[in-house]
Scaffold this motif. Structure first.
Motif, PDB file in Angstrom:
ATOM      1  N   TYR A  12      -5.399 -11.234  -6.071  1.00 38.08           N
ATOM      2  CA  TYR A  12      -4.765  -9.955  -7.371  1.00 38.08           C
ATOM      3  C   TYR A  12      -4.314  -9.824  -5.870  1.00 38.08           C
ATOM      4  CZ  TYR A  12      -7.420 -10.237 -12.119  1.00 38.08           C
ATOM      5  OH  TYR A  12      -7.909 -10.882 -12.587  1.00 38.08           O
ATOM      6  N   ILE A  13      -3.109  -8.669  -6.787  1.00 35.51           N
ATOM      7  CA  ILE A  13      -1.668  -7.715  -5.954  1.00 35.51           C
ATOM      8  C   ILE A  13      -1.541  -6.762  -5.974  1.00 35.51           C
ATOM      9  CG2 ILE A  13       0.613  -7.676  -4.251  1.00 35.51           C
ATOM     10  CD1 ILE A  13       0.209 -10.892  -5.139  1.00 35.51           C
ATOM     11  N   LEU A  14      -2.217  -5.600  -4.961  1.00 36.60           N
ATOM     12  CA  LEU A  14      -1.831  -4.219  -5.307  1.00 36.60           C
ATOM     13  C   LEU A  14      -0.508  -3.795  -4.794  1.00 36.60           C
ATOM     14  CD1 LEU A  14      -3.408  -1.875  -6.318  1.00 36.60           C
ATOM     15  CD2 LEU A  14      -4.273  -1.125  -3.902  1.00 36.60           C
ATOM     16  N   ILE A  15       0.303  -3.014  -5.405  1.00 38.98           N
ATOM     17  CA  ILE A  15       1.496  -2.688  -4.917  1.00 38.98           C
ATOM     18  C   ILE A  15       1.424  -1.358  -5.346  1.00 38.98           C
ATOM     19  CG2 ILE A  15       3.270  -4.649  -5.809  1.00 38.98           C
ATOM     20  CD1 ILE A  15       3.831  -3.169  -8.667  1.00 38.98           C
ATOM     21  N   ASP A  16       2.642  -0.508  -3.919  1.00 37.01           N
ATOM     22  CA  ASP A  16       2.536   0.711  -4.623  1.00 37.01           C
ATOM     23  C   ASP A  16       3.420   1.685  -4.863  1.00 37.01           C
ATOM     24  OD1 ASP A  16       5.011   0.648  -3.451  1.00 37.01           O
ATOM     25  OD2 ASP A  16       5.272   1.329  -1.335  1.00 37.01           O
ATOM     26  N   LYS A  17       3.198   1.385  -6.603  1.00 33.01           N
ATOM     27  CA  LYS A  17       4.746   1.847  -7.627  1.00 33.01           C
ATOM     28  C   LYS A  17       4.069   1.585  -8.942  1.00 33.01           C
ATOM     29  CE  LYS A  17       8.121   3.316  -5.397  1.00 33.01           C
ATOM     30  NZ  LYS A  17       9.019   2.209  -5.229  1.00 33.01           N
ATOM     31  N   GLY A  18       3.454   2.990 -10.013  1.00 35.31           N
ATOM     32  CA  GLY A  18       2.900   2.515 -10.753  1.00 35.31           C
ATOM     33  C   GLY A  18       3.980   3.151 -11.899  1.00 35.31           C
ATOM     34  N   ALA A  19       3.012   3.936 -12.912  1.00 38.83           N
ATOM     35  CA  ALA A  19       3.690   4.472 -13.969  1.00 38.83           C
ATOM     36  C   ALA A  19       4.149   5.585 -13.924  1.00 38.83           C
ATOM     37  CB  ALA A  19       2.224   4.913 -15.127  1.00 38.83           C
ATOM     38  N   ASN A  20       4.481   6.260 -12.752  1.00 38.84           N
ATOM     39  CA  ASN A  20       5.714   7.796 -13.006  1.00 38.84           C
ATOM     40  C   ASN A  20       6.204   6.855 -12.118  1.00 38.84           C
ATOM     41  OD1 ASN A  20       3.948   8.645 -13.159  1.00 38.84           O
ATOM     42  ND2 ASN A  20       2.933   9.951 -10.841  1.00 38.84           N
TER      43      ASN A  20
END
Length: 273
Positions: free
Chosen positions: A121-129
């Protein structure tokens, strides 16, 4: 102070010699143009080297802000390219300020990237907001990376193409033959393309792209090139080894892709079920 005076008295002859030597050199430089030009040249060489070193240091520390500006520009250009190519069959001039494009691109930085496990998996610094949603495709400027699996307010988790559960529609660039892209858990630089029918004409070096058969990725995004292929046991389908364009061990930033027509397409697809 007394120590300074004692030092000067002990070394007065040597200091006087140094002073007179500097005076003599100064007169020589002032009275001879050749010597003066050599000194100026040497000074320019030293100062030029110092300024170059100072510029290199400043340039290095400025790379972060430069890279951020490039990401913003690339995001804008990708969206504008989508607008420009959305209706290639039309000869009309399109007002790009009001045209409803099928795709939008959102940049993000990778803050964690797994590639050594069976399911990565990869985690990124952008989300639902930041308008990031589940089932958005994720790419770099070189090719596909994965699909958004989950989001929080400020972060999102991407199921990497280096995951045994990943299934992405992909096919040959030079034909309409397509199959399912998967990973066997071995080499992070290689993925496999299955169920390409034996009627397909393929050769090593052919380009593999997304084929636009889903609501996730637009058609034509690069994946990699064919490095090898074999037939399955029934001699009816190819199993193709694909060398990725992306170095999946070195992913720094990505773009998430939103398909504005995804919900409409999914609604129509459920009518057939």
């Amino acid at each position: 102070m007394q120590q300074i005076i004692n030092f000067l008295l002990r070394n007065k002859n040597f200091l006087l010699f140094i002073f007179l030597l500097l005076v003599a050199i100064g007169f020589t430089i002032q009275s001879h143009s050749y010597h003066r030009s050599k000194v100026i040249s040497s000074t320019n060489f030293v100062s030029g080297g110092l300024y170059k070193w100072q510029h290199s240091i400043g340039k290095y520390f400025n790379l972060i802000s430069v890279n951020e500006r490039l990401l913003i520009e690339n995001e804008y250009l990708r969206n504008q390219l989508t607008i420009a190519t959305a209706d290639t069959s039309s000869s009309k001039i399109i007002d790009t300020s009001t045209f409803a494009t099928p795709y939008s691109y959102f940049r993000a930085n990778v803050i964690r990237n797994d590639y050594q496990k069976r399911d990565n998996y990869i985690l990124i610094d952008k989300g639902a907001n930041d308008s990031i949603k589940i089932d958005m495709g994720v790419i770099t400027d070189k090719g596909i990376v994965g699909i958004i699996e989950d989001t929080s307010a400020n972060y999102a988790r991407v199921i990497s193409i280096l995951n045994s559960n990943s299934r992405i529609n992909a096919g040959l660039k030079n034909s309409d033959q397509y199959g399912s892209l998967l990973w066997d858990g071995k080499d992070p630089n290689m993925v496999q393309l299955a169920t390409i029918p034996k009627q397909a004409i393929i050769k090593k070096g052919d380009t593999i792209i997304t084929h636009g058969r889903s609501t996730i990725f637009p058609k034509g995004i690069g994946i990699g090139v064919i490095s090898n292929y074999t037939m399955n046991q029934n001699n009816s389908y190819y199993l193709i080894e694909v060398k990725l364009f992306n170095d999946m061990t070195d992913i720094g930033y990505v773009y998430a892709i939103e398909n504005h027509n995804a919900e409409e397409i999914k609604t129509l697809q459920t009518l057939d079920e």
